[in-house]
Scaffold this active site. Structure first.
Site, mmCIF file in Angstrom:
data_model
loop_
_atom_site.group_PDB
_atom_site.id
_atom_site.type_symbol
_atom_site.label_atom_id
_atom_site.label_comp_id
_atom_site.label_asym_id
_atom_site.label_seq_id
_atom_site.Cartn_x
_atom_site.Cartn_y
_atom_site.Cartn_z
ATOM 1 N N GLY A 33 2.553 -10.612 -7.216
ATOM 2 C CA GLY A 33 3.321 -9.818 -8.185
ATOM 3 C C GLY A 33 4.369 -9.013 -7.442
ATOM 4 O O GLY A 33 4.709 -9.328 -6.285
ATOM 5 N N CYS A 34 4.882 -7.966 -8.058
ATOM 6 C CA CYS A 34 5.941 -7.139 -7.471
ATOM 7 C C CYS A 34 5.629 -6.820 -5.996
ATOM 8 O O CYS A 34 4.568 -6.290 -5.689
ATOM 9 C CB CYS A 34 6.091 -5.846 -8.269
ATOM 10 S SG CYS A 34 7.309 -4.739 -7.550
ATOM 11 N N PHE A 35 6.573 -7.158 -5.110
ATOM 12 C CA PHE A 35 6.279 -7.029 -3.670
ATOM 13 C C PHE A 35 6.209 -5.594 -3.170
ATOM 14 O O PHE A 35 5.662 -5.350 -2.098
ATOM 15 C CB PHE A 35 7.209 -7.893 -2.810
ATOM 16 C CG PHE A 35 8.681 -7.865 -3.118
ATOM 17 C CD1 PHE A 35 9.286 -6.754 -3.679
ATOM 18 C CD2 PHE A 35 9.471 -8.984 -2.818
ATOM 19 C CE1 PHE A 35 10.656 -6.742 -3.931
ATOM 20 C CE2 PHE A 35 10.837 -8.983 -3.074
ATOM 21 C CZ PHE A 35 11.428 -7.847 -3.641
ATOM 22 N N TRP A 36 6.732 -4.649 -3.919
ATOM 23 C CA TRP A 36 6.714 -3.257 -3.438
ATOM 24 C C TRP A 36 5.284 -2.790 -3.124
ATOM 25 O O TRP A 36 5.022 -2.245 -2.054
ATOM 26 C CB TRP A 36 7.329 -2.314 -4.485
ATOM 27 C CG TRP A 36 8.796 -2.507 -4.715
ATOM 28 C CD1 TRP A 36 9.687 -3.140 -3.901
ATOM 29 C CD2 TRP A 36 9.547 -2.055 -5.865
ATOM 30 N NE1 TRP A 36 10.942 -3.104 -4.455
ATOM 31 C CE2 TRP A 36 10.890 -2.450 -5.648
ATOM 32 C CE3 TRP A 36 9.213 -1.362 -7.029
ATOM 33 C CZ2 TRP A 36 11.896 -2.164 -6.576
ATOM 34 C CZ3 TRP A 36 10.209 -1.074 -7.943
ATOM 35 C CH2 TRP A 36 11.547 -1.482 -7.713
#
Ligand code: SME
Length: 307
Positions: A10-13
């Protein structure tokens, strides 16, 4: 030796932030993997037409951690049962996957996927498992403003259950403290204290299998009942079914054993012996309803494996 593995979660952050704090990880870099366009921009990937997945390249020191540990931690933070993204982030760029660039890693990765599938099937019976295992096709680092995003923007958007960061540190500290210790009761005592101290639950403790009963072991919290029969209560059910049982409301669980009227939700995680049989259970109670979810189940399973 420094090696690398690629995680799409999912979102890499949040995924990058999580792996940066894992002992033995030399670097974690946000980027785009396994799509069709060279050096894509965030805006291009965002259209979902390039086929890339938001992916974190994890470089690690094999002498300080292992591929097995990293993959287990990865599965603890993702939901393999969500096929259209992760959390509120929807799109194929948010699919989940592990991408490898060395064929030598395949046996370990296949074994870890088999383990993850088995645990997931026990936790969410009948739910499809979407996480892909593929060779790395390509990887391009994302733009600078995506790197260390959550360090630069504390409190910024993170799709992960924020408790994963506390659980990560709890897991690593527990591993360090138990390392080399052979005594099972001492290890259980240490785990009960660490979980209670770090996570602030109401009651954390072990019941050990002795013949046809579970017998109270090391715990933290108010006094509790000493013996629980096979298949009785939540603990006896987790033992009988050899799987983690999450109870959002103890009053809705038939046969729940109320050691304390203050306990309102709980999770029970089996501890497996070398032969695969259940040797004990880790029982955690909360004074609030609905305290436990997949994050607890996954990390507590990892912690019990240290026993
Ligand atoms: N609630 C448990 C009994 C043990 S106490 O929670 C400490 C159960 O029903 O298995």
């Amino acid at each position: 030796m420094i090696r690398e593995i690629y995680f799409a979660g999912g979102c890499f952050w949040g995924v990058e932030h999580f792996f940066k704090g894992v002992h033995g990880v030399a670097s974690a870099t946000s980027g785009y993997a396994n799509g069709s366009v060279e050096c894509p921009s965030y805006e291009q990937v965002y259209t979902d037409k390039t086929g890339h997945a938001e992916t974190v390249r994890v470089r690690f020191d094999n002498a300080r951690t292992s591929l097995q540990t990293l993959v287990r931690l990865f599965f603890a933070i993702i939901d393999p049962g969500q096929g259209d993204g992760q959390g509120h982030d929807i799109g194929t760029r948010y699919r989940t996957g592990v991408y490898y660039n060395s064929q030598e890693d395949l046996p370990v990765l296949e074994a870890e996927f088999a383990r993850a599938r088995k645990l997931f099937a026990a936790y969410a019976p009948g739910t499809e498992f979407y996480t892909e295992l593929r060779p790395l096709g390509c990887f391009y680092s994302a733009e600078e403003y995506h790197q260390k995003y959550l360090d630069k923007n504390p409190g910024g958007y993170c799709h992960l259950d924020l408790r994963v960061f506390r659980y990560r540190d709890l897991y690593q500290d527990t591993a360090a403290l138990l390392d080399g210790e052979p005594d099972a009761v001492a290890k259980m005592a240490e785990v009960a204290a660490l979980v209670q101290e770090r996570m602030g639950f109401f009651w954390t403790g072990f019941y050990r299998v002795q013949g046809q009963e579970l017998v109270l072991g090391p715990f933290q919290g108010p006094s509790a009942c000493i013996r629980i029969g096979f298949g009785k209560g939540v603990c006896g059910t987790a033992w009988k079914q050899a799987r983690t049982v999450v109870v959002p409301d103890v009053e809705e669980f038939p046969g729940h054993i109320a050691c304390s009227s203050l306990s309102r939700s709980e999770i029970v995680v089996p501890v497996f012996g070398p032969d695969g049989s259940v040797t004990a259970v880790l029982d955690i109670d909360s004074k609030e309803l609905g305290t436990f979810n997949r994050t607890d189940a996954e990390f507590l399973q990892l912690i019990t494996e240290l026993l």
